[in-house]
Design a protein around this motif. Structure first.
Motif, PDB file in Angstrom:
ATOM      1  N   TYR A   1       5.168  10.131 -11.069  1.00 40.75           N
ATOM      2  CA  TYR A   1       5.695   8.637 -10.025  1.00 40.75           C
ATOM      3  C   TYR A   1       4.427   7.912 -10.737  1.00 40.75           C
ATOM      4  O   TYR A   1       4.280   7.263  -9.378  1.00 40.75           O
ATOM      5  CB  TYR A   1       5.718   8.596  -8.806  1.00 40.75           C
ATOM      6  CG  TYR A   1       8.120   9.303  -9.341  1.00 40.75           C
ATOM      7  CD1 TYR A   1       8.732   7.554  -8.934  1.00 40.75           C
ATOM      8  CD2 TYR A   1       8.143  10.264  -9.924  1.00 40.75           C
ATOM      9  CE1 TYR A   1       9.954   8.171  -9.026  1.00 40.75           C
ATOM     10  CE2 TYR A   1       9.824   9.980 -10.098  1.00 40.75           C
ATOM     11  CZ  TYR A   1      10.697   9.200 -10.130  1.00 40.75           C
ATOM     12  OH  TYR A   1      11.984   8.782 -10.412  1.00 40.75           O
TER      13      TYR A   1
ATOM     14  N   LEU B   1       4.390   4.052 -10.190  1.00 41.38           N
ATOM     15  CA  LEU B   1       3.185   3.250  -9.650  1.00 41.38           C
ATOM     16  C   LEU B   1       1.700   2.328  -9.913  1.00 41.38           C
ATOM     17  O   LEU B   1       2.210   0.696  -9.688  1.00 41.38           O
ATOM     18  CB  LEU B   1       3.027   3.791  -8.039  1.00 41.38           C
ATOM     19  CG  LEU B   1       3.964   4.536  -7.219  1.00 41.38           C
ATOM     20  CD1 LEU B   1       3.326   5.821  -6.486  1.00 41.38           C
ATOM     21  CD2 LEU B   1       5.050   3.781  -6.864  1.00 41.38           C
TER      22      LEU B   1
ATOM     23  N   GLU C   1       1.720  -1.641 -10.321  1.00 41.09           N
ATOM     24  CA  GLU C   1       0.486  -2.383  -9.738  1.00 41.09           C
ATOM     25  C   GLU C   1       0.125  -3.712 -10.606  1.00 41.09           C
ATOM     26  O   GLU C   1      -0.703  -4.196 -10.409  1.00 41.09           O
ATOM     27  CB  GLU C   1      -0.536  -1.351  -9.658  1.00 41.09           C
ATOM     28  CG  GLU C   1      -1.653  -1.813  -8.586  1.00 41.09           C
ATOM     29  CD  GLU C   1      -2.368  -0.778  -8.215  1.00 41.09           C
ATOM     30  OE1 GLU C   1      -3.324  -0.951  -7.413  1.00 41.09           O
ATOM     31  OE2 GLU C   1      -1.521   0.421  -7.554  1.00 41.09           O
TER      32      GLU C   1
ATOM     33  N   SER D   1       5.500  -5.353  -6.548  1.00 44.01           N
ATOM     34  CA  SER D   1       5.542  -5.141  -5.144  1.00 44.01           C
ATOM     35  C   SER D   1       7.068  -4.611  -4.691  1.00 44.01           C
ATOM     36  O   SER D   1       7.242  -5.269  -3.533  1.00 44.01           O
ATOM     37  CB  SER D   1       4.952  -4.723  -4.021  1.00 44.01           C
ATOM     38  OG  SER D   1       5.062  -6.552  -3.860  1.00 44.01           O
TER      39      SER D   1
ATOM     40  N   LEU E   1       9.070   1.180  -1.856  1.00 41.80           N
ATOM     41  CA  LEU E   1       8.943   1.824  -2.187  1.00 41.80           C
ATOM     42  C   LEU E   1       9.404   2.808  -0.900  1.00 41.80           C
ATOM     43  O   LEU E   1       9.102   2.467   0.133  1.00 41.80           O
ATOM     44  CB  LEU E   1       7.736   2.340  -2.318  1.00 41.80           C
ATOM     45  CG  LEU E   1       6.841   1.700  -4.045  1.00 41.80           C
ATOM     46  CD1 LEU E   1       5.428   1.911  -4.094  1.00 41.80           C
ATOM     47  CD2 LEU E   1       7.544   1.587  -4.758  1.00 41.80           C
TER      48      LEU E   1
ATOM     49  N   ARG F   1      -0.677   6.260  -3.385  1.00 39.81           N
ATOM     50  CA  ARG F   1       0.194   4.929  -2.822  1.00 39.81           C
ATOM     51  C   ARG F   1       0.861   5.437  -1.438  1.00 39.81           C
ATOM     52  O   ARG F   1       1.763   5.430  -2.202  1.00 39.81           O
ATOM     53  CB  ARG F   1       0.431   3.880  -3.854  1.00 39.81           C
ATOM     54  CG  ARG F   1      -1.002   3.680  -4.941  1.00 39.81           C
ATOM     55  CD  ARG F   1      -1.547   2.245  -4.332  1.00 39.81           C
ATOM     56  NE  ARG F   1      -1.932   2.057  -5.462  1.00 39.81           N
ATOM     57  CZ  ARG F   1      -4.001   2.710  -5.782  1.00 39.81           C
ATOM     58  NH1 ARG F   1      -4.090   3.361  -4.758  1.00 39.81           N
ATOM     59  NH2 ARG F   1      -4.228   2.247  -6.782  1.00 39.81           N
TER      60      ARG F   1
END
Length: 203
Positions: free
Chosen positions: A152, A156, A160, A165, A168, A188
């Motif tokens: 994961y 992410l 990015e 965005s 999450l 993150r």
């Protein structure tokens, strides 16, 4: 649980503590929790209003996702589920109900339930309005503790790089919202955590 200090070693300690507690849960515990998690998660407009949700199938004593997956699917939400690749990256395929899942034994890892349909490629996650992330803990800042495989982290990083965005969201048991999760440069924060008793958002 004591507040751990920074550092990778403390991540390992925290993982071990949480996995020990989870190992004592019964199937009845996880089934009861799954229904409560689905109800709470659907209170989030980011999930209830999403056209596409990237999720995962819980296994063993993980907080249950099956009730949530089925509710989203029944509502017409497109649900994408991961397929673990040999390098620990994730491909994706659509969820089409319980019959679309197959048990897959990956070398050196636990057996996972994965979608049996056509593979859509690792970049399919870029279509998601919300991403459900597996985890072991989250802290007051929204920092998530994963299992350490890095799958994961790649997801992410891919989001990015694409300047996307999506919401999450991590699903946990109540006791897994902790004071502090050690972080590394690539970590993150998540936007929200759902537990059986509450939804908590992070700035």
């Amino acid at each position: 649980m004591d507040q751990p200090g920074p550092g990778k070693g403390n991540k390992r300690t925290l993982r071990a503590e949480i996995l020990t507690v989870r190992s004592g849960l019964t199937p009845g515990d996880t089934q009861k929790t799954a229904a409560a998690l689905a109800e709470r998660a659907l209170e989030l407009p980011e999930l209830s209003g999403a056209r596409t949700v990237a999720a995962y199938v819980s296994v063993g004593t993980e907080p249950g996702t099956r009730a949530l997956l089925d509710t989203l699917h029944a509502r017409g939400t497109r649900v994408l589920l991961p397929v673990l690749l040999p390098d620990n990256d994730l491909d994706w395929a659509a969820y089409d109900g319980p019959a679309s899942l197959a048990a897959v034994q990956h070398s050196g890892k636990m057996t996972l339930l994965e979608p049996a349909g056509p593979r859509l490629g690792p970049d399919a996650v870029l279509e998601a309005d919300a991403v459900l992330l597996p985890g072991l803990a989250v802290d007051a800042r929204g920092m998530r503790l994963g299992r350490g495989g890095g799958s994961y982290d790649r997801v992410l990083a891919r989001l990015e790089r694409a300047a996307l965005s999506p919401a999450l969201v991590v699903l946990l048991y109540d006791a897994e919202v902790v004071a502090y999760v050690p972080e590394e440069a690539h970590d993150r924060p998540v936007h929200a955590v759902v537990t059986p008793s509450a939804v908590r958002r992070f700035a």
